[in-house]
Enzyme design. Sequence first.
Site, PDB file in Angstrom:
ATOM      1  N   TYR A  84       1.005  -1.289  -0.030  1.00 55.94           N
ATOM      2  CA  TYR A  84       0.024   0.306   0.249  1.00 55.94           C
ATOM      3  C   TYR A  84       0.297   0.972  -0.024  1.00 55.94           C
ATOM      4  CZ  TYR A  84      -4.575  -2.307   1.015  1.00 55.94           C
ATOM      5  OH  TYR A  84      -5.376  -3.992   0.832  1.00 55.94           O
ATOM      6  N   HIS A 222     -16.373  -4.022  -1.421  1.00 54.44           N
ATOM      7  CA  HIS A 222     -16.521  -3.211  -2.750  1.00 54.44           C
ATOM      8  C   HIS A 222     -17.939  -4.332  -3.550  1.00 54.44           C
ATOM      9  CE1 HIS A 222     -12.756  -1.167  -2.544  1.00 54.44           C
ATOM     10  NE2 HIS A 222     -12.511  -2.404  -2.257  1.00 54.44           N
TER      11      HIS A 222
END
Length: 336
Positions: A84, A222
């Site tokens: 990340y 999601h």
Amino acid sequence: MDGSCKHCLKWMWVACFYFEFMLVSAEFQRFQHPVKADGSLSFLVIGDWGRKGAYNQSQVALQMGKVGEKLGIDFVISTGDNFYEKGLATPYDPHFKHSFTNIYSANSLQKQWCSVLGNHDYRGDVQAQLSPILRKIDSRWLCLRSFLVNTEIAELFFIDTTPFVDEYFRNPKHQKFDWRGVIPSNKYLTRVLKELRCALRESVGKWKIVIGHHPIRSIGHHGQTKELITLLLPILEAYNVDMYINGHDHCLQHLSSITSPLQFFTSGGGSKAWKGDFDYLDGGGDDEIKFYYDGQGFMSVELTPTNAKIAFYDVSGNVLHSFNSNQLYYTYSTEM
Ligand SMILES: *[C@@H]1O[C@H](CO)[C@@H](O)[C@H](O)[C@H]1NC(C)=O
């Protein structure tokens, strides 16, 4: 049989360090991995993790080390979003050491890691993460776009799912994606799916396991990925795939298909988890939700010729949910 499978057979044999053999084709590389002396195989699955130890990444890693020791795992699978927020900048990016080598330092985790790319990895230099230079820095690392691992008991098919997602190409958030090598995406996807179909058709493994970053079914943040429902799910069902394993949603979850033996597992709890972030109304389709945990953790898989045992662990190593495939038709556990 159509002629399109011919090129699947044109593998080239190359010796490999951890794996006995590696076969190379245009899209898929194929690796061979031995099973344990008793014919079984076990591994851990972690997803959405690389944050330099933050958000309990180190605590999850510690528990993985303990469970890995107990099960004598053969390898580790990463479902992507390895680093990340934007993957790696170069193959020499110190992020690799700070988020991988230094974190997963337990003895039992010094095994091959088989990783797919996630959408966050596409926001850096994808070639860096795929680069053999990383394997020199830490020989455990193996990240490729799409590849196969053959074992006597199971075949594992790793699929690069980010190029499936239309939204990233429309890119409303104006994020930079490194699409080198995968555009035009329709051609790329056609090739990947064709090779997957060929490989599944030829597969003689007892267990067929497909791994990708994006979920097919998910009640998480999601939710389901419509492109995978359209393009990938019918293939998994047609070839009797036993499990689809993904990350992307920062949670642990298990859904069970009501029309086939296919089980959907999400292991995306490697670091920052989205507590309280789920959507019960959407994401499961008609399939049965067997378990959902919106915190951090990981998953283990133990395969024998007659059973696949899956377990999910939290940040303290507690088993939150387990599933035995040999009980599939009569003793559903009832966490939810
Ligand atoms: C770490 O895990 C504990 C136990 O689940 C949790 O209470 C805490 O909020 C987590 N910390 C972070 C930064 O995610």
